[in-house]
Motif scaffolding. Structure first.
Motif, short mmCIF file in Angstrom:
data_model
loop_
_atom_site.label_atom_id
_atom_site.label_comp_id
_atom_site.label_asym_id
_atom_site.label_seq_id
_atom_site.Cartn_x
_atom_site.Cartn_y
_atom_site.Cartn_z
N ARG A 252 0.84 -1.19 0.00
CA ARG A 252 0.00 0.00 0.00
C ARG A 252 0.88 1.26 0.00
NH1 ARG A 252 -5.23 0.77 2.34
NH2 ARG A 252 -4.98 -1.21 3.41
N THR B 293 0.65 4.44 -2.41
CA THR B 293 0.26 5.77 -1.94
C THR B 293 1.42 6.76 -1.98
OG1 THR B 293 0.67 5.14 0.37
CG2 THR B 293 -1.57 4.86 -0.47
N LEU C 155 -7.51 -0.11 -4.59
CA LEU C 155 -6.21 0.36 -5.05
C LEU C 155 -5.69 -0.40 -6.27
CD1 LEU C 155 -4.41 0.87 -1.61
CD2 LEU C 155 -5.30 2.64 -3.13
N THR D 33 -4.50 5.74 -6.11
CA THR D 33 -3.43 5.96 -5.14
C THR D 33 -3.96 6.22 -3.73
OG1 THR D 33 -3.36 8.30 -5.72
CG2 THR D 33 -1.83 6.83 -6.87
N GLU D 34 -5.26 6.37 -3.60
CA GLU D 34 -5.89 6.56 -2.30
C GLU D 34 -6.96 5.49 -2.12
OE1 GLU D 34 -5.09 8.57 0.08
OE2 GLU D 34 -3.53 9.63 -1.05
N GLN E 243 -13.12 5.14 0.32
CA GLN E 243 -13.69 5.33 1.65
C GLN E 243 -14.80 4.31 1.90
OE1 GLN E 243 -14.95 9.46 1.77
NE2 GLN E 243 -13.11 9.99 2.90
#
Length: 231
Positions: free
Chosen positions: A20, A24, A63, A77-78, A81
């Motif tokens: 991750r 990111t 991702l 890249t995020e 939610q």
């Protein structure tokens, strides 16, 4: 940050966090094809099954995406939610607006579809709310939510019930804050009792318009309080 071998412990979690970070922090930009499972396993010092689980976790976070015959590619890249997290971070006014949309329609359906068991559950929940008025704010809010959950259940729509179940934890937090913020129980230990009793009666009598109007009026009044500027 280059990849490196991992220490023993929850290896899946470590592998997930390491990859991750590669994403990111921009080491693997959007569109990048990730190394194969064998290469990742060798670099991280873990087995292929650990890498596979870590990739599933990254895919679940939005991702990466596996493309049949091509490999696994970075698509964001995020992390996406999650719904409960988004609700927890939302403004109380936004939460209340969504609550009003969901529950007013649930009230109409409940009045149309309620069974004897539903009416009994609503009556019991109303009595429970009245008893909880003698307790602290958290106990009162829990009893209030139980009544509204019984209302939604009476709508006999499993998707609506699931939505309310997802919504309830964030709603509980906001309601406890709301009771304190507005001082709702400073002068009246059981605020809204008459309104809730009228709501239960409207559902019992099958009056869809009354059930919707009663609940909408109550929620709109609270929302108006929330929109007022604070001194």
């Amino acid at each position: 940050m280059p990849l490196a071998s991992l220490r023993p412990s929850p290896l899946v979690e470590q592998a997930t966090e390491r990859m991750r970070a590669q994403i990111t922090e921009g080491e693997w930009p959007v569109g990048t094809r990730l190394p194969g499972e064998n290469a990742l396993a060798k670099t991280l010092g873990v087995g292929r099954s650990t890498v596979r689980e870590a990739l599933r976790a990254l895919a679940g976070a939005g991702l990466v995406q596996a493309r049949q015959g091509s490999g696994v590619f970075v698509i964001a890249t995020e992390p996406a939610q999650d719904w409960p997290g988004r609700l927890r971070r939302a403004a109380i006014t936004d939460v209340y607006e969504v609550r009003m949309i969901v529950e007013t329609q649930a009230a109409r359906l409940a009045a149309e579809r309620r069974t004897e068991e539903d009416v009994a559950a609503l009556t019991a929940a109303l009595a429970g709310r009245e008893r909880a008025a003698a307790g602290d704010d958290a106990a009162f809010v829990d009893a209030d939510i139980a009544l509204h959950a019984a209302l939604v259940a009476a709508a006999r729509n499993p998707v609506l019930s699931d939505l309310f179940a997802e919504f309830a934890p964030a709603l509980r937090e906001r309601l406890i804050d709301l009771v304190e913020l507005l001082g709702l129980r400073e002068h009246e230990r059981n605020p809204g009792h008459d309104t809730h009793a009228a709501l239960v009666a409207a559902v019992r009598e099958g009056d869809k318009d009354a059930a919707e109007d009663i609940l909408r009026t109550e929620l709109e009044q609270t929302l108006a309080h929330l929109h007022r500027p604070r001194p």
